[in-house]
Design a protein around this motif. Structure first.
Motif, PDB file in Angstrom:
ATOM      1  N   VAL A  48     -31.280 -90.252 -66.891  1.00 26.62           N
ATOM      2  CA  VAL A  48     -31.934 -89.718 -65.195  1.00 26.62           C
ATOM      3  C   VAL A  48     -33.454 -90.136 -65.388  1.00 26.62           C
ATOM      4  O   VAL A  48     -33.960 -89.947 -64.267  1.00 26.62           O
ATOM      5  CB  VAL A  48     -31.235 -88.240 -65.517  1.00 26.62           C
ATOM      6  N   THR A  49     -34.185 -89.389 -66.630  1.00 26.93           N
ATOM      7  CA  THR A  49     -35.607 -89.293 -66.589  1.00 26.93           C
ATOM      8  C   THR A  49     -36.087 -90.285 -66.435  1.00 26.93           C
ATOM      9  O   THR A  49     -37.027 -90.983 -65.660  1.00 26.93           O
ATOM     10  CB  THR A  49     -36.232 -88.803 -68.178  1.00 26.93           C
ATOM     11  N   ASP A  50     -35.434 -91.980 -66.226  1.00 24.43           N
ATOM     12  CA  ASP A  50     -36.006 -92.806 -66.596  1.00 24.43           C
ATOM     13  C   ASP A  50     -35.867 -93.479 -64.887  1.00 24.43           C
ATOM     14  O   ASP A  50     -36.663 -94.422 -64.501  1.00 24.43           O
ATOM     15  CB  ASP A  50     -35.313 -93.996 -67.356  1.00 24.43           C
ATOM     16  N   LYS A  51     -35.006 -93.045 -64.487  1.00 21.94           N
ATOM     17  CA  LYS A  51     -34.806 -93.415 -62.844  1.00 21.94           C
ATOM     18  C   LYS A  51     -34.980 -92.187 -61.508  1.00 21.94           C
ATOM     19  O   LYS A  51     -34.494 -92.140 -60.915  1.00 21.94           O
ATOM     20  CB  LYS A  51     -33.500 -93.850 -63.018  1.00 21.94           C
ATOM     21  N   GLN A  52     -36.027 -91.893 -62.165  1.00 16.55           N
ATOM     22  CA  GLN A  52     -36.053 -90.181 -61.003  1.00 16.55           C
ATOM     23  C   GLN A  52     -36.919 -91.067 -59.806  1.00 16.55           C
ATOM     24  O   GLN A  52     -36.439 -90.237 -58.993  1.00 16.55           O
ATOM     25  CB  GLN A  52     -37.037 -89.246 -61.827  1.00 16.55           C
ATOM     26  N   ALA A  53     -37.828 -92.024 -60.299  1.00 21.39           N
ATOM     27  CA  ALA A  53     -37.898 -92.804 -58.963  1.00 21.39           C
ATOM     28  C   ALA A  53     -37.407 -92.948 -57.986  1.00 21.39           C
ATOM     29  O   ALA A  53     -37.105 -92.621 -57.143  1.00 21.39           O
ATOM     30  CB  ALA A  53     -39.290 -93.642 -59.401  1.00 21.39           C
ATOM     31  N   ASP A  54     -35.726 -93.539 -58.433  1.00 21.25           N
ATOM     32  CA  ASP A  54     -35.049 -93.866 -58.069  1.00 21.25           C
ATOM     33  C   ASP A  54     -34.514 -93.108 -56.818  1.00 21.25           C
ATOM     34  O   ASP A  54     -33.768 -93.624 -56.082  1.00 21.25           O
ATOM     35  CB  ASP A  54     -33.872 -95.211 -58.853  1.00 21.25           C
ATOM     36  N   ILE A  55     -34.342 -92.343 -57.627  1.00 18.89           N
ATOM     37  CA  ILE A  55     -32.932 -90.737 -57.442  1.00 18.89           C
ATOM     38  C   ILE A  55     -34.151 -90.787 -55.975  1.00 18.89           C
ATOM     39  O   ILE A  55     -33.698 -90.459 -54.979  1.00 18.89           O
ATOM     40  CB  ILE A  55     -32.785 -89.532 -58.448  1.00 18.89           C
ATOM     41  N   ALA A  56     -35.245 -90.229 -56.108  1.00 17.81           N
ATOM     42  CA  ALA A  56     -35.817 -89.937 -55.265  1.00 17.81           C
ATOM     43  C   ALA A  56     -35.904 -89.947 -53.988  1.00 17.81           C
ATOM     44  O   ALA A  56     -35.847 -89.857 -52.862  1.00 17.81           O
ATOM     45  CB  ALA A  56     -37.910 -89.075 -55.843  1.00 17.81           C
ATOM     46  N   ILE A  57     -36.329 -91.787 -54.108  1.00 18.29           N
ATOM     47  CA  ILE A  57     -35.774 -92.715 -53.036  1.00 18.29           C
ATOM     48  C   ILE A  57     -34.900 -92.841 -52.339  1.00 18.29           C
ATOM     49  O   ILE A  57     -34.536 -92.588 -50.722  1.00 18.29           O
ATOM     50  CB  ILE A  57     -36.396 -94.486 -53.497  1.00 18.29           C
ATOM     51  N   SER A  71     -23.721 -87.390 -54.113  1.00 19.34           N
ATOM     52  CA  SER A  71     -23.864 -88.655 -54.101  1.00 19.34           C
ATOM     53  C   SER A  71     -23.950 -89.159 -55.313  1.00 19.34           C
ATOM     54  O   SER A  71     -24.115 -90.088 -56.296  1.00 19.34           O
ATOM     55  CB  SER A  71     -24.331 -89.698 -52.571  1.00 19.34           C
ATOM     56  N   ILE A  72     -26.000 -88.746 -55.433  1.00 17.96           N
ATOM     57  CA  ILE A  72     -26.812 -88.581 -56.602  1.00 17.96           C
ATOM     58  C   ILE A  72     -25.431 -88.546 -57.273  1.00 17.96           C
ATOM     59  O   ILE A  72     -25.816 -89.186 -59.060  1.00 17.96           O
ATOM     60  CB  ILE A  72     -27.769 -88.337 -56.705  1.00 17.96           C
ATOM     61  N   MET A  73     -25.276 -87.469 -58.062  1.00 18.78           N
ATOM     62  CA  MET A  73     -24.381 -86.716 -59.037  1.00 18.78           C
ATOM     63  C   MET A  73     -23.117 -88.000 -59.560  1.00 18.78           C
ATOM     64  O   MET A  73     -22.667 -88.177 -60.649  1.00 18.78           O
ATOM     65  CB  MET A  73     -23.666 -85.617 -58.510  1.00 18.78           C
ATOM     66  N   ALA A  74     -22.718 -88.370 -58.308  1.00 18.25           N
ATOM     67  CA  ALA A  74     -21.235 -89.596 -58.380  1.00 18.25           C
ATOM     68  C   ALA A  74     -21.832 -90.623 -58.710  1.00 18.25           C
ATOM     69  O   ALA A  74     -21.729 -91.397 -60.120  1.00 18.25           O
ATOM     70  CB  ALA A  74     -20.758 -89.895 -57.103  1.00 18.25           C
ATOM     71  N   VAL A  75     -23.503 -91.266 -58.540  1.00 19.99           N
ATOM     72  CA  VAL A  75     -24.259 -92.621 -59.172  1.00 19.99           C
ATOM     73  C   VAL A  75     -24.155 -92.353 -61.196  1.00 19.99           C
ATOM     74  O   VAL A  75     -23.797 -93.290 -61.107  1.00 19.99           O
ATOM     75  CB  VAL A  75     -25.095 -92.797 -58.709  1.00 19.99           C
ATOM     76  N   PHE A  76     -24.225 -91.490 -61.331  1.00 19.79           N
ATOM     77  CA  PHE A  76     -24.344 -91.232 -62.865  1.00 19.79           C
ATOM     78  C   PHE A  76     -23.325 -91.134 -63.888  1.00 19.79           C
ATOM     79  O   PHE A  76     -23.131 -90.919 -64.360  1.00 19.79           O
ATOM     80  CB  PHE A  76     -25.413 -90.170 -63.213  1.00 19.79           C
ATOM     81  N   MET A  77     -21.918 -90.313 -63.006  1.00 19.92           N
ATOM     82  CA  MET A  77     -20.851 -90.534 -63.507  1.00 19.92           C
ATOM     83  C   MET A  77     -20.352 -91.502 -63.489  1.00 19.92           C
ATOM     84  O   MET A  77     -19.567 -91.755 -64.311  1.00 19.92           O
ATOM     85  CB  MET A  77     -19.713 -89.207 -62.697  1.00 19.92           C
ATOM     86  N   VAL A  78     -20.632 -92.352 -62.342  1.00 24.36           N
ATOM     87  CA  VAL A  78     -20.229 -93.817 -62.498  1.00 24.36           C
ATOM     88  C   VAL A  78     -20.158 -94.534 -63.885  1.00 24.36           C
ATOM     89  O   VAL A  78     -19.988 -95.592 -64.001  1.00 24.36           O
ATOM     90  CB  VAL A  78     -20.291 -94.254 -61.720  1.00 24.36           C
ATOM     91  N   TYR A 121     -23.170 -82.621 -67.078  1.00 25.24           N
ATOM     92  CA  TYR A 121     -24.048 -82.213 -66.901  1.00 25.24           C
ATOM     93  C   TYR A 121     -25.383 -83.315 -66.961  1.00 25.24           C
ATOM     94  O   TYR A 121     -26.200 -82.857 -65.869  1.00 25.24           O
ATOM     95  CB  TYR A 121     -24.327 -81.779 -68.772  1.00 25.24           C
ATOM     96  N   PRO A 122     -26.244 -84.436 -67.171  1.00 22.28           N
ATOM     97  CA  PRO A 122     -26.436 -85.593 -66.670  1.00 22.28           C
ATOM     98  C   PRO A 122     -26.598 -85.413 -64.976  1.00 22.28           C
ATOM     99  O   PRO A 122     -27.658 -85.726 -64.916  1.00 22.28           O
ATOM    100  CB  PRO A 122     -26.740 -86.412 -67.715  1.00 22.28           C
ATOM    101  N   ALA A 123     -25.426 -85.849 -64.833  1.00 24.46           N
ATOM    102  CA  ALA A 123     -25.134 -85.836 -63.315  1.00 24.46           C
ATOM    103  C   ALA A 123     -25.381 -84.617 -62.526  1.00 24.46           C
ATOM    104  O   ALA A 123     -26.291 -84.807 -61.793  1.00 24.46           O
ATOM    105  CB  ALA A 123     -23.475 -86.915 -63.024  1.00 24.46           C
ATOM    106  N   TRP A 124     -25.326 -83.589 -62.732  1.00 21.65           N
ATOM    107  CA  TRP A 124     -25.522 -82.476 -62.068  1.00 21.65           C
ATOM    108  C   TRP A 124     -27.131 -82.193 -62.306  1.00 21.65           C
ATOM    109  O   TRP A 124     -27.927 -82.053 -61.751  1.00 21.65           O
ATOM    110  CB  TRP A 124     -25.774 -81.148 -62.876  1.00 21.65           C
ATOM    111  N   ARG A 169     -30.492 -82.950 -59.051  1.00 27.42           N
ATOM    112  CA  ARG A 169     -31.230 -81.471 -58.849  1.00 27.42           C
ATOM    113  C   ARG A 169     -33.293 -82.200 -58.708  1.00 27.42           C
ATOM    114  O   ARG A 169     -33.317 -81.270 -58.686  1.00 27.42           O
ATOM    115  CB  ARG A 169     -30.995 -80.274 -60.007  1.00 27.42           C
ATOM    116  N   VAL A 170     -33.074 -82.999 -58.994  1.00 26.71           N
ATOM    117  CA  VAL A 170     -33.935 -83.444 -58.650  1.00 26.71           C
ATOM    118  C   VAL A 170     -34.435 -83.835 -57.455  1.00 26.71           C
ATOM    119  O   VAL A 170     -34.279 -84.838 -56.186  1.00 26.71           O
ATOM    120  CB  VAL A 170     -33.897 -85.593 -59.788  1.00 26.71           C
ATOM    121  N   GLU A 171     -36.224 -82.965 -56.991  1.00 26.65           N
ATOM    122  CA  GLU A 171     -36.483 -83.107 -56.016  1.00 26.65           C
ATOM    123  C   GLU A 171     -37.635 -83.935 -55.814  1.00 26.65           C
ATOM    124  O   GLU A 171     -38.299 -84.540 -56.480  1.00 26.65           O
ATOM    125  CB  GLU A 171     -37.616 -81.344 -56.195  1.00 26.65           C
TER     126      GLU A 171
END
Length: 415
Positions: free
Chosen positions: A296-305, A315-322, A398-401, A405-407
């Motif tokens: 999650v820390t490594d992909k923060q930019a991808d999450i923001a985009i 949907s973001i939570m589902a990505v990391f749960m997968v 927890y990591p997906a949550w 929450r990434v702004e």
């Protein structure tokens, strides 16, 4: 068929070559740990199931499926009772017995024993002891000859072989002019058995029923009947039905009640072992938390985009749960395959390892079960697989949550 973008991106993150090699190392460690834990769980439970089945078979080889007695009193009309029992449904056969405690002596050697008077001809229908005779046969027990068949360990402890004699005493007093003395008789040893259970091989002494009746002064009475059913696992229900069909006040006790504490201890040990080995899977599964937190820390930019393109937090939570669940699935499948293969072949692998090491892992002069039996129960495999998958799924929450929450503004500020 259109693939959900959460699944597509989650799988893409899993397949992509990571920039942070430490994350890849933690992911691999999680997969290996889950696989080893699942393999160990399946193998250990299969071996414990095998030991339980082996012990049950050996115990039932010496005891009967059920015992009929009359509140500790001798049964005088046992022949009529035996006819009723033998005609009952699901009953394979019955045999009378006389049982009591005593002591054997040879020279300076003394040992407490369990005495059992049997009918040799009828005994074959309700026990497997005739299949475990090392020397002699049950048919060598003849009425009036006062002969006995004993276990191998008792024979070794007393230093006797077939043809020798043993002095047998029972705790029933004889009143003589010299005072009160225990009842005493000399018996000849005509056979030796080895069932593989120390409890029986060290303490059980078999003799003819009429000799036991003479020793205990029972006349033609017996202590009870031992019964064999056509289905050992239905013994509790069949014993209950049999007791309801018998006239008079007879008690019918099945083998599960006679050895309740022993098999309850085995079940408790299996549960404790399952819990302990499950911790291996739990530790490996919760390594997924570390993997995903770093991802999650490594992909923060991808999450923001993705968020700016309209992806919802769910949907973001589902990505990391997968992403995390796939690690658990891969580790579980590898572990299931390894555990099943090991459990099915452990009885051949152990002799090969013993041959390679040049020593016995389970020496027959130390252990009473010298092989390593295995019984793979598919219900255990399913339970272990679901446990592993469940722990892996929980570890992703927890990591997906946190990823959800990434702004976007904060994540892209320094990009």
């Amino acid at each position: 068929m259109k693939q959900p973008f959460e699944l597509f991106i989650g799988l893409r993150y899993t397949r992509a070559k990571r920039r942070n090699h430490f994350i890849s190392f933690i992911s691999g460690t999680s997969i290996v740990g889950i696989a080893l834990g699942v393999t160990a769980l399946i193998t250990v439970l299969s071996v414990m199931n095998g030991f339980e089945n082996e012990l049950r078979a050996r115990i039932l080889g010496m005891t009967s499926h059920a015992v009929i007695n009359q509140a500790g009193r001798a049964i005088h009309d046992w022949q009529a009772l035996a006819e009723i029992v033998d005609d009952s449904p699901h009953v394979v056969g019955s045999a009378p017995f006389i049982e009591g405690e005593g002591m054997v002596r040879r020279g300076q050697q003394l040992s407490g024993v369990l005495l059992r008077g049997i009918e040799p001809a009828a005994e074959a229908a309700i026990s497997r002891i005739s299949q475990h005779m090392l020397v002699g046969a049950l048919e060598d027990l003849q009425a009036g000859e006062f002969s006995v068949v004993i276990g191998r360990h008792l024979a070794m402890a007393m230093g006797v072989v077939p043809g020798d004699t043993l002095d047998l005493m029972i705790p029933t007093a004889n009143v003589t002019p010299a005072g009160v003395a225990p009842r005493f008789r000399r018996f000849s040893v005509v056979g030796v058995f080895e069932i593989g259970m120390y409890e029986y091989d060290r303490s059980l002494v078999l003799m003819h029923r009429r000799d036991a009746a003479a020793l205990y002064r029972l006349g033609d009475a017996v202590n009870g009947l031992r019964v064999e059913f056509d289905d050992v696992y239905q013994a509790p229900y069949l014993a209950r039905d049999l007791q309801a069909s018998l006239p008079g006040f007879y008690q019918v006790s099945d083998w599960t009640r006679q050895h309740r504490n022993f098999f309850a201890a085995i079940q408790t040990e299996k549960r404790v072992m399952f819990i302990i080995l499950s911790l291996i899977v739990a530790v490996a599964a919760f390594n997924i938390v570390s993997t995903l937190v770093m991802a999650v820390t490594d992909k923060q930019a991808d999450i923001a985009i993705l968020r700016t393109l309209g992806a919802s937090p769910r949907s973001i939570m589902a990505v990391f749960m997968v992403n995390g669940t796939l690690i658990g699935v891969v580790g579980t499948l590898i572990g299931l395959a390894g555990g099943i293969a090991l459990a099915l072949n452990i009885e051949t692998l152990v002799p090969a390892i013993e041959s390679w090491l040049g020593r016995d892992l389970l020496a027959d002069d130390v252990y009473y079960i010298s092989n390593l039996p295995s019984d793979l129960v598919w219900a255990d495999v399913i339970k272990i697989g679901l446990l592993s998958l469940g722990l892996g799924l929980i570890s992703t929450l927890y990591p997906a949550w946190r990823a959800a929450r990434v702004e976007p503004a904060e994540a892209l500020r320094y990009e």
